[in-house]
Enzyme design. Structure first.
Site, short mmCIF file in Angstrom:
data_model
loop_
_atom_site.label_atom_id
_atom_site.label_comp_id
_atom_site.label_asym_id
_atom_site.label_seq_id
_atom_site.Cartn_x
_atom_site.Cartn_y
_atom_site.Cartn_z
N VAL A 7 -12.17 0.42 11.53
CA VAL A 7 -11.78 1.43 12.51
C VAL A 7 -12.12 2.81 11.95
CG1 VAL A 7 -9.86 2.43 13.80
CG2 VAL A 7 -9.96 -0.04 13.44
N HIS A 11 3.38 0.28 -11.79
CA HIS A 11 4.19 -0.92 -12.03
C HIS A 11 4.11 -1.22 -13.53
CE1 HIS A 11 5.63 -5.02 -11.96
NE2 HIS A 11 5.93 -4.90 -10.68
N ARG A 62 10.87 -11.43 -14.58
CA ARG A 62 12.00 -10.87 -15.35
C ARG A 62 13.31 -11.20 -14.65
NH1 ARG A 62 10.56 -5.12 -15.09
NH2 ARG A 62 8.72 -5.81 -13.94
N ALA A 111 9.07 -3.32 -0.40
CA ALA A 111 7.83 -3.15 0.38
C ALA A 111 7.73 -4.23 1.45
CB ALA A 111 6.61 -3.20 -0.52
N GLY A 157 9.24 -10.74 -3.35
CA GLY A 157 9.97 -11.24 -2.20
C GLY A 157 10.40 -10.10 -1.30
N GLU A 217 -9.46 -5.59 11.41
CA GLU A 217 -9.34 -5.58 9.94
C GLU A 217 -10.71 -5.30 9.33
OE1 GLU A 217 -7.08 -5.89 7.31
OE2 GLU A 217 -8.96 -5.57 6.25
N HIS A 237 0.26 0.81 -8.48
CA HIS A 237 0.69 -0.34 -7.70
C HIS A 237 0.94 -0.04 -6.23
CE1 HIS A 237 2.30 -4.18 -6.85
NE2 HIS A 237 3.53 -3.75 -6.62
N HIS A 238 1.58 1.09 -5.95
CA HIS A 238 2.02 1.31 -4.56
C HIS A 238 1.98 2.80 -4.27
CE1 HIS A 238 4.39 -0.01 -0.99
NE2 HIS A 238 4.81 1.24 -1.02
N ARG A 288 9.75 3.10 -5.43
CA ARG A 288 10.04 1.94 -4.58
C ARG A 288 10.63 0.81 -5.41
NH1 ARG A 288 7.82 -2.81 -3.65
NH2 ARG A 288 5.69 -2.45 -4.40
N ARG A 299 11.28 0.41 -11.80
CA ARG A 299 9.88 0.36 -12.25
C ARG A 299 9.44 1.63 -12.99
NH1 ARG A 299 7.16 -2.62 -7.01
NH2 ARG A 299 8.01 -4.64 -7.55
N GLU A 343 2.69 0.45 4.37
CA GLU A 343 2.33 1.33 3.25
C GLU A 343 1.60 2.59 3.70
OE1 GLU A 343 0.53 -0.81 -0.04
OE2 GLU A 343 0.50 1.00 -1.28
N SER A 393 4.71 -10.42 -11.69
CA SER A 393 5.81 -10.07 -10.80
C SER A 393 7.10 -9.74 -11.55
CB SER A 393 6.08 -11.25 -9.86
OG SER A 393 7.23 -11.00 -9.12
N GLU A 394 7.82 -8.76 -10.97
CA GLU A 394 9.15 -8.41 -11.47
C GLU A 394 10.08 -9.62 -11.38
OE1 GLU A 394 9.99 -4.49 -10.18
OE2 GLU A 394 12.03 -5.04 -9.69
N GLY A 453 10.68 -5.54 -3.96
CA GLY A 453 11.25 -6.28 -2.82
C GLY A 453 11.45 -5.41 -1.59
N ASN A 471 -3.03 -5.73 0.82
CA ASN A 471 -2.17 -5.76 -0.36
C ASN A 471 -1.03 -6.77 -0.20
OD1 ASN A 471 -3.41 -3.97 -2.07
ND2 ASN A 471 -2.12 -2.22 -1.52
P1 ADP Z 1 0.85 -3.26 4.64
O1 ADP Z 1 1.53 -3.85 3.46
O2 ADP Z 1 1.37 -1.94 5.02
O3 ADP Z 1 0.75 -4.23 5.78
P2 ADP Z 1 -1.74 -4.01 3.59
O4 ADP Z 1 -2.47 -3.39 2.48
O5 ADP Z 1 -1.14 -5.36 3.35
O6 ADP Z 1 -0.65 -2.97 4.13
O7 ADP Z 1 -2.70 -4.17 4.87
C1 ADP Z 1 -3.43 -3.09 5.38
C2 ADP Z 1 -4.75 -3.64 5.89
O8 ADP Z 1 -5.45 -2.61 6.62
C3 ADP Z 1 -5.70 -4.08 4.80
O9 ADP Z 1 -6.08 -5.42 5.00
C4 ADP Z 1 -6.89 -3.13 4.91
O10 ADP Z 1 -8.13 -3.71 4.57
C5 ADP Z 1 -6.83 -2.75 6.37
N1 ADP Z 1 -7.55 -1.49 6.68
C6 ADP Z 1 -7.57 -0.36 5.95
N2 ADP Z 1 -8.35 0.58 6.53
C7 ADP Z 1 -8.83 0.03 7.68
C8 ADP Z 1 -9.72 0.47 8.70
N3 ADP Z 1 -10.27 1.70 8.66
N4 ADP Z 1 -10.02 -0.38 9.71
C9 ADP Z 1 -9.49 -1.62 9.76
N5 ADP Z 1 -8.65 -2.10 8.80
C10 ADP Z 1 -8.33 -1.30 7.78
#
Ligand code: ADP
Length: 505
Positions: free
Chosen positions: A211, A296, A315, A484, A104, A89, A439-440, A479, A336, A469, A311-312, A482, A97
């Protein structure tokens, strides 16, 4: 179920004590924890311990990029499938996100719906999602998501994540959005629950681990290059899961794809920069519907304050939207895109989400809105009108009419049909000023129902899986609220399972 939480909590505590007892190691852990605490204030996630970078191995069966709902679900499923797995991470805390998600998870034909006599079908969930996406959804992905939704709710329940409170989400005719029973926002609850399972399954979580490349060997994904706390490392793997999320915080990418979104605020966390798309494209991955970016309708965005989603579900529980004259102007429970367009058509281009104490007591998310100073509160509807500078007589009539429509179960003005179980009669009364915000990102990597990442010619890139995502297709051009969380849990699990299978080959 509760037992699992306790177990996770006790393990985190033991891990913390162990690190504190280990001198040098403890400093790093303490630093990370402090970072986590800083972020908590924003995300509502509880303090967490992450794996010390010294424990990083040279190879795993499966490596997961990203620690949102998709990445964590994938890691747990890969471990359940017998693989050794680690999560990378790039941010100092997990959750992405997903942590910010407040609604939900949609699911149909679930045990909780049956217990609550909600008569729903997979076919109806499919049709309404397809209609919401104007028929542009990838039908196979959508069908897979819908057909596996009830089982995913059971899986979550089996690992201590119980989404048993069911409500309405915009564009759906049935109560289908599954939420935590205590009324809390789904994001923090889900992230905490998945984290507890990572700890229980001894799955390493490396944060501050960016990464930068997916390694390819003879056309097969074979590991990653990652910068961990400033140091570059190469980790080999038999399979890679790309769960790096969307690009809702990458304004360059957004405006290049859709210039009319210039100047919009975003509800996304700062790590939503689209890295996962770029990483996979270098291996020849195809993308779909990248220009489909959702705004959104109800984002609090006062100057000098952090934009924050209302949040939706508010409503869905019964709140109404009023304009600067204190009048309703649209069907609040529409999809939305349509509600956003209705707000943008108002000369003032903002609206107020209005609700009463009865609703406030049912929804824990509102605690956060109050803590952030987003809500305006008053003892009477007239006083509320004065406080937000709208015509008091208009707002009084609007609320009186609304209460009559709720009693009659008929909204002759705008034809609203859902989120009408609760009237607005308990003081105090509340309003939150909102406008649409980014938003998305609905488009992304092209995958099949095995979550294999596909090339332009439709062939799969061996060893590379993606979920959440970072992928595109399942939501089409709109989208549904709910969907996602359903997407990340269902396809996240599938990615972990399939990556573990591939790693065994
Ligand atoms: P999803 O809802 O698809 O799980 P999220 O936004 O909740 O997506 O989580 C995606 C995660 O991936 C985030 O915490 C983001 O910081 C992480 N991320 C994005 N790019 C990289 C990267 N290059 N290396 C490591 N983590 C990453």
């Amino acid at each position: 179920m509760k037992k699992k939480y306790w177990l996770g909590f006790v393990m985190s505590l033991l891990a913390a004590l162990f690190l504190v007892a280990c001198g040098g190691k403890s400093e790093k852990a303490a630093e990370t924890t402090t970072e986590a605490k800083k972020e908590e204030v924003v995300s509502g996630a509880s303090a967490k311990e992450y794996t010390n970078p010294k424990e990083l191995k040279d190879s795993y069966d499966v490596v997961v990029i990203g620690s949102g709902g998709a990445g964590m679900s994938a890691a747990i499923a890969a471990k359940q499938g017998g693989a050794s797995v680690a999560i990378f991470e790039k941010m100092p805390v997990i959750g992405g996100n997903t942590s910010k998600s407040s609604g939900g998870m949609n699911a149909s034909e679930t045990k909780f719906q049956k217990e609550q006599n909600i008569d729903d079908t997979n076919d109806l969930f499919y049709e309404e999602s397809l209609k919401g996406g104007k028929g542009t959804n990838d039908p196979e992905l959508l069908r897979y998501m819908v057909d596996n939704s009830a089982e995913a709710i059971d899986w979550l329940d089996s690992i201590g994540i119980t989404l048993s409170d069911i409500s309405f989400s915009g564009g759906f005719s049935k109560a289908r959005i599954h939420r935590p029973a205590d009324g809390s926002a789904v994001g923090g609850y889900l992230v905490n629950g998945l984290y507890n399972n990572l700890v229980e399954n001894k799955i390493p979580i490396f944060v501050n681990a960016d990464v930068t490349e997916i390694i390819e060997k003879d056309g097969v994904a074979a590991g990653i290059k990652v910068t961990v706390e400033g140091k570059g490392k190469t980790i080999s793997a038999k399979a890679v899961v790309d769960a790096a999320g969307g690009f809702g915080a990458n304004m360059d990418m957004i405006t290049e794809l859709k210039s009319e979104l210039k100047g919009y605020v975003t509800t996304n966390h700062e790590g939503a920069t689209g890295d996962g798309i770029e990483l996979a494209k270098k291996l020849g991955a195809a993308t779909v519907q990248l220009e489909q970016i959702q705004i959104h309708p109800t984002v609090y965005q006062e100057e000098g304050k952090e934009p924050f989603l209302v949040s939706e579900a508010i409503r869905g529980e019964g709140a109404i939207l009023v304009n600067a004259q204190g009048k309703r102007f649209y069907t609040e429970m529409e999809t939305r895109d349509n509600v956003s367009a209705a707000i943008n058509k108002l000369p003032e281009q903002y609206a107020y989400v209005v609700f009463d104490q009865g609703l406030r007591e049912h929804s824990k998310s509102i605690d956060t809105y109050e803590e952030k100073g987003m809500t305006v509160k008053a003892e009477t509807v007239e006083e509320l009108a004065k406080a937000i500078d709208v015509d008091a007589a208009n707002l009084k009539t609007t609320v009186e009419n609304w209460n009559k429509y709720v009693a009659d179960k008929n909204d002759p003005e705008f034809g609203r049909k859902t989120g009408m179980d609760r009237d607005m009669s308990k003081a105090p009364y509340y309003a939150i000023k909102v406008s649409p915000g980014i938003h998305h990102t609905m488009g992304g990597l092209k995958i099949n129902t095995n979550t294999e990442v596909l090339k332009e010619d439709g062939s799969a890139i061996p060893g590379l899986y993606a979920a959440g995502e970072v992928t595109g297709g399942v939501h089409g051009n709109n989208r549904m609220g709910g969907n996602a969380v359903a997407d990340i849990v269902i396809f996240g699990r599938q990615a972990g399972t399939k990556a573990a299978e591939f790693a065994k080959k």
